[in-house]
Scaffold this motif. Structure first.
Motif, PDB file in Angstrom:
ATOM      1  N   LEU A  97       0.832  -1.193   0.000  1.00  0.00           N
ATOM      2  CA  LEU A  97       0.000   0.000   0.000  1.00  0.00           C
ATOM      3  C   LEU A  97       0.869   1.247   0.000  1.00  0.00           C
ATOM      4  O   LEU A  97       1.978   1.256   0.530  1.00  0.00           O
ATOM      5  CB  LEU A  97      -0.917   0.003   1.233  1.00  0.00           C
ATOM      6  CG  LEU A  97      -1.871  -1.189   1.344  1.00  0.00           C
ATOM      7  CD1 LEU A  97      -2.661  -1.093   2.638  1.00  0.00           C
ATOM      8  CD2 LEU A  97      -2.802  -1.250   0.146  1.00  0.00           C
ATOM      9  N   ALA A  98       0.334   2.277  -0.611  1.00  0.00           N
ATOM     10  CA  ALA A  98       1.077   3.529  -0.630  1.00  0.00           C
ATOM     11  C   ALA A  98       1.192   4.077   0.777  1.00  0.00           C
ATOM     12  O   ALA A  98       0.233   4.127   1.544  1.00  0.00           O
ATOM     13  CB  ALA A  98       0.367   4.535  -1.541  1.00  0.00           C
ATOM     14  N   SER A  99       2.372   4.469   1.125  1.00  0.00           N
ATOM     15  CA  SER A  99       2.612   4.982   2.473  1.00  0.00           C
ATOM     16  C   SER A  99       2.050   6.378   2.595  1.00  0.00           C
ATOM     17  O   SER A  99       2.189   7.223   1.696  1.00  0.00           O
ATOM     18  CB  SER A  99       4.127   5.001   2.755  1.00  0.00           C
ATOM     19  OG  SER A  99       4.388   5.641   3.971  1.00  0.00           O
ATOM     20  N   SER A 100       1.374   6.590   3.710  1.00  0.00           N
ATOM     21  CA  SER A 100       0.810   7.912   3.936  1.00  0.00           C
ATOM     22  C   SER A 100       1.881   8.928   4.232  1.00  0.00           C
ATOM     23  O   SER A 100       1.654  10.118   4.170  1.00  0.00           O
ATOM     24  CB  SER A 100      -0.201   7.856   5.098  1.00  0.00           C
ATOM     25  OG  SER A 100       0.432   7.372   6.275  1.00  0.00           O
ATOM     26  N   GLY A 101       3.102   8.470   4.586  1.00  0.00           N
ATOM     27  CA  GLY A 101       4.182   9.388   4.923  1.00  0.00           C
ATOM     28  C   GLY A 101       5.137   9.604   3.768  1.00  0.00           C
ATOM     29  O   GLY A 101       6.325   9.830   3.986  1.00  0.00           O
ATOM     30  N   THR A 102       4.672   9.487   2.504  1.00  0.00           N
ATOM     31  CA  THR A 102       5.543   9.698   1.355  1.00  0.00           C
ATOM     32  C   THR A 102       6.108  11.110   1.392  1.00  0.00           C
ATOM     33  O   THR A 102       5.384  12.081   1.584  1.00  0.00           O
ATOM     34  CB  THR A 102       4.758   9.483   0.053  1.00  0.00           C
ATOM     35  OG1 THR A 102       4.205   8.174   0.072  1.00  0.00           O
ATOM     36  CG2 THR A 102       5.667   9.626  -1.146  1.00  0.00           C
ATOM     37  N   LYS A 103       7.433  11.279   1.161  1.00  0.00           N
ATOM     38  CA  LYS A 103       8.075  12.577   1.217  1.00  0.00           C
ATOM     39  C   LYS A 103       7.679  13.408   0.006  1.00  0.00           C
ATOM     40  O   LYS A 103       7.516  12.898  -1.095  1.00  0.00           O
ATOM     41  CB  LYS A 103       9.597  12.404   1.272  1.00  0.00           C
ATOM     42  CG  LYS A 103      10.089  11.707   2.529  1.00  0.00           C
ATOM     43  CD  LYS A 103      11.599  11.624   2.559  1.00  0.00           C
ATOM     44  CE  LYS A 103      12.210  13.016   2.578  1.00  0.00           C
ATOM     45  NZ  LYS A 103      13.679  12.962   2.680  1.00  0.00           N
ATOM     46  N   VAL A 104       7.533  14.674   0.217  1.00  0.00           N
ATOM     47  CA  VAL A 104       7.192  15.606  -0.850  1.00  0.00           C
ATOM     48  C   VAL A 104       8.111  16.813  -0.750  1.00  0.00           C
ATOM     49  O   VAL A 104       8.815  17.009   0.257  1.00  0.00           O
ATOM     50  CB  VAL A 104       5.714  16.055  -0.747  1.00  0.00           C
ATOM     51  CG1 VAL A 104       4.775  14.878  -0.943  1.00  0.00           C
ATOM     52  CG2 VAL A 104       5.445  16.723   0.597  1.00  0.00           C
ATOM     53  N   THR A 120       3.076  21.515  -4.442  1.00  0.00           N
ATOM     54  CA  THR A 120       3.572  20.352  -3.690  1.00  0.00           C
ATOM     55  C   THR A 120       3.765  19.204  -4.663  1.00  0.00           C
ATOM     56  O   THR A 120       2.815  18.760  -5.305  1.00  0.00           O
ATOM     57  CB  THR A 120       2.575  19.936  -2.591  1.00  0.00           C
ATOM     58  OG1 THR A 120       2.373  21.037  -1.694  1.00  0.00           O
ATOM     59  CG2 THR A 120       3.114  18.746  -1.799  1.00  0.00           C
ATOM     60  N   LEU A 121       5.002  18.730  -4.755  1.00  0.00           N
ATOM     61  CA  LEU A 121       5.363  17.688  -5.720  1.00  0.00           C
ATOM     62  C   LEU A 121       6.008  16.521  -4.993  1.00  0.00           C
ATOM     63  O   LEU A 121       6.537  16.684  -3.881  1.00  0.00           O
ATOM     64  CB  LEU A 121       6.340  18.246  -6.771  1.00  0.00           C
ATOM     65  CG  LEU A 121       5.840  19.438  -7.596  1.00  0.00           C
ATOM     66  CD1 LEU A 121       6.966  19.981  -8.465  1.00  0.00           C
ATOM     67  CD2 LEU A 121       4.657  19.032  -8.453  1.00  0.00           C
ATOM     68  N   PRO A 122       5.991  15.329  -5.589  1.00  0.00           N
ATOM     69  CA  PRO A 122       6.670  14.182  -4.966  1.00  0.00           C
ATOM     70  C   PRO A 122       8.171  14.427  -4.880  1.00  0.00           C
ATOM     71  O   PRO A 122       8.762  15.097  -5.726  1.00  0.00           O
ATOM     72  CB  PRO A 122       6.347  13.016  -5.911  1.00  0.00           C
ATOM     73  CG  PRO A 122       5.155  13.462  -6.691  1.00  0.00           C
ATOM     74  CD  PRO A 122       5.273  14.932  -6.817  1.00  0.00           C
ATOM     75  N   ALA A 123       8.772  13.890  -3.829  1.00  0.00           N
ATOM     76  CA  ALA A 123      10.218  14.002  -3.669  1.00  0.00           C
ATOM     77  C   ALA A 123      10.909  13.377  -4.869  1.00  0.00           C
ATOM     78  O   ALA A 123      10.497  12.338  -5.369  1.00  0.00           O
ATOM     79  CB  ALA A 123      10.665  13.316  -2.382  1.00  0.00           C
ATOM     80  N   GLY A 124      11.956  14.031  -5.344  1.00  0.00           N
ATOM     81  CA  GLY A 124      12.667  13.548  -6.515  1.00  0.00           C
ATOM     82  C   GLY A 124      12.196  14.189  -7.810  1.00  0.00           C
ATOM     83  O   GLY A 124      12.721  13.866  -8.876  1.00  0.00           O
ATOM     84  N   SER A 125      11.185  15.062  -7.735  1.00  0.00           N
ATOM     85  CA  SER A 125      10.721  15.746  -8.942  1.00  0.00           C
ATOM     86  C   SER A 125      11.798  16.694  -9.446  1.00  0.00           C
ATOM     87  O   SER A 125      12.667  17.146  -8.699  1.00  0.00           O
ATOM     88  CB  SER A 125       9.429  16.517  -8.661  1.00  0.00           C
ATOM     89  OG  SER A 125       8.401  15.647  -8.252  1.00  0.00           O
ATOM     90  N   VAL A 151      17.075  18.144 -10.026  1.00  0.00           N
ATOM     91  CA  VAL A 151      16.160  17.658  -8.987  1.00  0.00           C
ATOM     92  C   VAL A 151      15.832  18.796  -8.033  1.00  0.00           C
ATOM     93  O   VAL A 151      16.723  19.537  -7.589  1.00  0.00           O
ATOM     94  CB  VAL A 151      16.791  16.477  -8.218  1.00  0.00           C
ATOM     95  CG1 VAL A 151      15.857  15.997  -7.103  1.00  0.00           C
ATOM     96  CG2 VAL A 151      17.120  15.324  -9.164  1.00  0.00           C
ATOM     97  N   LEU A 152      14.561  18.926  -7.711  1.00  0.00           N
ATOM     98  CA  LEU A 152      14.102  20.009  -6.841  1.00  0.00           C
ATOM     99  C   LEU A 152      14.410  19.716  -5.376  1.00  0.00           C
ATOM    100  O   LEU A 152      14.455  18.560  -4.949  1.00  0.00           O
ATOM    101  CB  LEU A 152      12.593  20.219  -7.012  1.00  0.00           C
ATOM    102  CG  LEU A 152      12.126  20.698  -8.397  1.00  0.00           C
ATOM    103  CD1 LEU A 152      10.609  20.604  -8.485  1.00  0.00           C
ATOM    104  CD2 LEU A 152      12.589  22.123  -8.652  1.00  0.00           C
ATOM    105  N   SER A 153      14.588  20.778  -4.613  1.00  0.00           N
ATOM    106  CA  SER A 153      14.750  20.687  -3.166  1.00  0.00           C
ATOM    107  C   SER A 153      13.575  21.368  -2.490  1.00  0.00           C
ATOM    108  O   SER A 153      12.957  22.282  -3.054  1.00  0.00           O
ATOM    109  CB  SER A 153      16.062  21.341  -2.715  1.00  0.00           C
ATOM    110  OG  SER A 153      17.175  20.690  -3.286  1.00  0.00           O
ATOM    111  N   ASP A 154      13.273  20.916  -1.284  1.00  0.00           N
ATOM    112  CA  ASP A 154      12.132  21.468  -0.560  1.00  0.00           C
ATOM    113  C   ASP A 154      12.384  22.942  -0.227  1.00  0.00           C
ATOM    114  O   ASP A 154      13.459  23.323   0.254  1.00  0.00           O
ATOM    115  CB  ASP A 154      11.897  20.676   0.720  1.00  0.00           C
ATOM    116  CG  ASP A 154      10.641  21.135   1.439  1.00  0.00           C
ATOM    117  OD1 ASP A 154       9.577  21.182   0.812  1.00  0.00           O
ATOM    118  OD2 ASP A 154      10.752  21.448   2.654  1.00  0.00           O
TER     119      ASP A 154
END
Length: 251
Positions: A97-104, A120-125, A151-154
């Motif tokens: 299952l997809a983790s609810s704590g996926t990094k963005v 708000t984009l997925p981490a690694g975008s 690669v984007l940074s937060d």
């Protein structure tokens, strides 16, 4: 016949009169009766009966383990004539299952894009993903100096074709047309460790091409600088050089 008559008991001689025909018929009847009795008792004698043997069935194909540590099922036995039991297929592996704590990552996209704003984009975008999420660039926008594969940074700001905006690497900061040292091309402003190019880092005191490349490699390997103090971890920067650089840089 005379010999048989002599051997016949007296009561039988008296009863039957010992007529030759009568005596012969009686003899035949006795022999037939004796033969039938002997055959009857012979056919009715008990005979040993062997119990049916159990036949071991061929071992069924053992299904692969459905999970780590699972033991295979023991081989089944079946008697002759019983239907073969088909092997049970292994259970399907659970779907993760997809983790609810996926990094963005949260980035601010501005300039000549169709829908500027905070995204708000997925981490690694990458920068290209941010531009597409903002509706794409406007017609005629100058993308010179924009590394769309980066690669984007937060927390970083992505600016497209904004006069004075700084082109740089990953991390919080701006991306756009090439500018001078500092933030947004403002002279004397702190240099962003997360967005500055090698050439811009070389403008700092005591930083040459080799050390500037070390700073860029460190931020790429660790996903950017979260604080200025992390500059101490870069190879070639000691306490004295860090003290000189600290007021001139920012994350």
């Amino acid at each position: 016949m005379a010999g048989i008559r002599d051997r016949t008991p007296l009561w039988m001689q008296t009863r039957c009169g010992l007529e030759p025909r009568t005596l012969a018929a009686l003899t035949v009847v006795l022999l037939v009766a004796a033969g039938l009795a002997g055959g009857y008792f012979w056919m009715g004698r008990p005979e040993p009966v062997r119990a049916p043997e159990l036949v071991r069935a061929a071992p069924a194909t053992v299904a692969p383990k459905g999970r780590a540590g699972a033991e295979p099922e023991p081989e089944a036995r079946q008697e002759v004539g019983s239907p073969a039991t088909p092997p049970v297929p292994p259970p399907a592996p659970p779907v993760p299952l997809a983790s609810s704590g996926t990094k963005v990552v949260v980035v601010d996209v501005g300039g000549k894009v169709r829908r500027p704003g905070v995204l708000t984009l997925p981490a690694g975008s990458r920068v290209e993903d941010a531009l597409q999420a903002a509706g794409g660039v406007r017609s005629g926008a100058d993308l010179t100096g924009v590394n769309r594969a980066r690669v984007l940074s937060d927390g970083e700001q992505v600016l497209v074709d904004v006069p004075g905006a700084q082109a740089g690497g990953p991390g919080p900061g701006s991306v756009g047309s090439a500018g001078g040292a500092g933030v947004g091309g403002v002279p004397g402003a702190p240099v962003s460790l997360n967005t500055a190019t090698v050439e811009q880092l070389e403008t700092l005191p005591g930083v040459g091409p080799v050390l500037a490349q070390h700073i860029v490699d460190h931020r790429t390997e660790h996903g950017g600088f979260r604080s200025v103090s992390e500059l101490r971890e870069v190879s070639g920067i000691g306490e004295r050089r860090f003290a000189d650089l600290e007021p001139l840089v920012r994350p």
